[in-house]
Scaffold this motif. Structure first.
Motif, short mmCIF file in Angstrom:
data_model
loop_
_atom_site.label_atom_id
_atom_site.label_comp_id
_atom_site.label_asym_id
_atom_site.label_seq_id
_atom_site.Cartn_x
_atom_site.Cartn_y
_atom_site.Cartn_z
N ASP A 319 0.84 -1.20 0.00
CA ASP A 319 0.00 0.00 0.00
C ASP A 319 0.88 1.25 0.00
O ASP A 319 1.16 1.83 1.04
CB ASP A 319 -0.93 -0.01 1.22
N CYS A 320 1.32 1.63 -1.19
CA CYS A 320 2.19 2.79 -1.32
C CYS A 320 1.92 3.48 -2.64
O CYS A 320 1.24 2.95 -3.52
CB CYS A 320 3.66 2.37 -1.23
N ASP A 321 2.47 4.67 -2.78
CA ASP A 321 2.48 5.37 -4.05
C ASP A 321 3.90 5.37 -4.58
O ASP A 321 4.84 5.72 -3.86
CB ASP A 321 1.99 6.81 -3.90
N LEU A 322 4.06 4.94 -5.82
CA LEU A 322 5.37 4.88 -6.46
C LEU A 322 5.60 6.13 -7.29
O LEU A 322 4.78 6.47 -8.14
CB LEU A 322 5.45 3.63 -7.35
N ILE A 323 6.70 6.83 -7.02
CA ILE A 323 7.10 7.99 -7.82
C ILE A 323 8.38 7.64 -8.55
O ILE A 323 9.39 7.28 -7.93
CB ILE A 323 7.33 9.23 -6.94
N GLU A 332 3.20 5.32 -10.16
CA GLU A 332 1.88 4.75 -9.89
C GLU A 332 1.35 5.41 -8.62
O GLU A 332 1.74 5.07 -7.51
CB GLU A 332 1.97 3.23 -9.70
N VAL A 333 0.48 6.39 -8.80
CA VAL A 333 -0.06 7.15 -7.67
C VAL A 333 -1.58 6.99 -7.67
O VAL A 333 -2.25 7.36 -8.64
CB VAL A 333 0.31 8.64 -7.79
N GLY A 334 -2.09 6.41 -6.59
CA GLY A 334 -3.53 6.15 -6.53
C GLY A 334 -3.96 5.28 -7.69
O GLY A 334 -3.42 4.19 -7.91
N GLN A 335 -4.90 5.78 -8.47
CA GLN A 335 -5.41 5.03 -9.63
C GLN A 335 -4.87 5.61 -10.93
O GLN A 335 -5.54 5.61 -11.96
CB GLN A 335 -6.94 5.05 -9.63
N CYS A 336 -3.63 6.09 -10.89
CA CYS A 336 -3.03 6.70 -12.07
C CYS A 336 -1.64 6.14 -12.32
O CYS A 336 -0.82 6.03 -11.39
CB CYS A 336 -2.95 8.21 -11.90
#
Length: 458
Positions: A319-323, A332-336
């Motif tokens: 459960d993370c956001d990939l920058i 990969e941030v949220g559903q984007c």
């Protein structure tokens, strides 16, 4: 486990599913608006961050490589690239920052390439200093770097440790001399052995080795010798990738003589041999192309059902956001999903204009999110809990996926998986063709006919 009959039936082109939908589904988004919207949406629910930084430079070309890279011996190019990279880091950090520690809290950092160790010790230090200035590190943050053994020595390993890196990934591919000449990547076993000994003395938390099967001049017998040498060094993790020969897409591969490549049966024999050998030596099979010793974090999260798969392969943080920073890097941030521009010139130009250096993006709809959950459950755990999916997405699984379940029938008849009222479970042989199994749920694949851009699954 894999017979010639199964190869004939299931060795088809297909995605590796480091994402769903796959990157070929991204649409043009030159201004980065999709990523900006996704970053704004996390304001009310910030998730911990995973950072990836792409260093595209290599001193020499490896013929098998399909990465986005720049081959040069001019190390002067790295400094201007770093300055541009710092501009992107600053831009993204300002978008993320709402005045709270959790907005910029990082649990994972990974430097990939190319070859990150193309950078000098001083340049690596400047990069880490800039990241330290812009982000907060979670306690026990994983900080990993890909290492080309030909560009590093004992002193440089010590410097990496001093900079805060606690995980290493050595690019090995194969130790056989004939194979190394055929792929233009010569490095001795003794040199890697010395680096491993020093890395252990420096107490890096985890050490990975990358291997490739299906390379020119490889045979099952020669590859077994490489496996034995690798296991004698006892890396904590092993990534075992199948070579995808796509010379029409990757120019360096045109230097490989196709007649030197092992055939599909030989490739499967190598994979079968490797799985059996590593497991006999105490490694746990994480899935598709990864192995880990029982004490490693990757093995632990697999047991707990928390294994995650993203654009870097299997990972421990779910459960993370990939920058992603740097040319061609994917976020990969949220559903984007979004991907950066692929050349240094266009990447630098966008940042000089104060723009995000985005080339394309994709915002997932509800069906994308549902199918992603199913496909990643297969890729990470080899099973799908139908009831859990129904509860999460408010559907009747069998009704929603009637066509996909019909496509699974041939895999079930071949003894590769089982389907019940509540579960889809892949067996040991099924893992060899897990990509083909996951394809059954890929909406986009079944609405087109051209799969040639993908490598074969075996």
């Amino acid at each position: 486990m894999i017979t010639s009959e199964l190869i004939r039936r299931f060795d088809i082109p297909g995605p590796r599913y480091t994402s769903y939908p796959t990157a070929d589904r991204f649409y043009a988004d030159k201004q980065g608006h999709a990523l900006e919207r996704a970053i704004e949406a996390r304001r009310d629910n910030p998730r911990v961050l995973s950072l990836y930084i792409h260093i595209p430079f290599c001193e020499s070309v490896c013929y098998y490589c399909g990465c986005n890279k720049i081959v040069t011996k001019n190390h002067g190019v790295a400094m201007s690239y770093l300055q541009t990279l710092f501009s992107e880091i600053d831009h993204i950090a300002r978008l993320l920052d709402h005045g709270r520690v959790e907005d910029l809290l990082v649990a994972q950092l990974h430097l990939g390439g190319g070859s990150p160790t193309f950078l000098s010790d001083e340049q690596l230090g400047e990069l880490m200093s800039h990241l330290n200035y812009r982000f907060h590190w979670r306690q026990n943050c994983e900080k990993s770097i890909e290492v080309d053994p030909r560009t590093i020595n004992v002193e440089r390993l010590a410097h990496l440790k001093q900079l805060g890196f606690n995980r290493l990934s050595f690019g090995i591919q194969d130790f056989d001399a004939d194979v190394q000449l055929a792929i233009h990547r010569v490095q001795s076993f003794s040199s890697v052995q010395s680096l491993m000994k020093e890395a252990r003395a420096l107490q890096f938390d985890s050490i990975n080795m990358d291997l490739i099967y299906g390379l020119p001049k490889q045979t099952p017998a020669s590859f077994l010798r490489t496996l034995q040498q690798v296991v004698s060094l006892r890396p904590d993790r092993i990534a075992l990738y199948g070579y995808a020969h796509l010379p029409e897409r990757f120019k360096p591969q045109r230097r490989i003589n196709q007649e030197d490549l092992p055939n599909a049966q030989q490739k499967c024999d190598m994979l079968d041999e490797a799985v059996s050998f590593f497991m006999a030596e105490g490694y746990e099979y994480i899935g598709m192309d990864h192995f880990a010793l029982p004490h490693d974090e990757l093995a632990r999260v697999k047991k707990e059902g928390q294994l995650h798969r993203n654009f870097q392969g299997y990972h421990t943080l779910k459960d993370c956001d990939l920058i992603g920073f740097g040319v061609s890097a994917i976020s990969e941030v949220g559903q984007c999903y979004s991907q950066n521009l692929k050349t240094v010139d266009t990447y630098s130009q966008a940042l000089s204009l104060g723009q995000l250096p985005i080339e394309k993006a994709l915002e997932l709809n509800e069906d994308d999110q549902l199918r992603r959950q199913v496909i990643m459950s297969l890729m990470c755990q080899g099973r799908v809990d139908k009831l859990a999916i129904e509860q999460q997405f408010g559907i009747q699984f069998n009704d929603y996926f009637t066509d996909a379940l019909d496509r699974l029938t041939e895999f079930e008849d071949a003894g590769l998986l089982s389907v019940s009222d509540t579960l889809i479970e892949v067996n040991e042989a099924g893992w060899f063709v897990i990509r083909a199994i996951a394809m059954a749920f890929d909406y986009y694949l079944w609405h087109e006919t051209d799969h040639r851009r993908f490598s074969k699954v075996l």
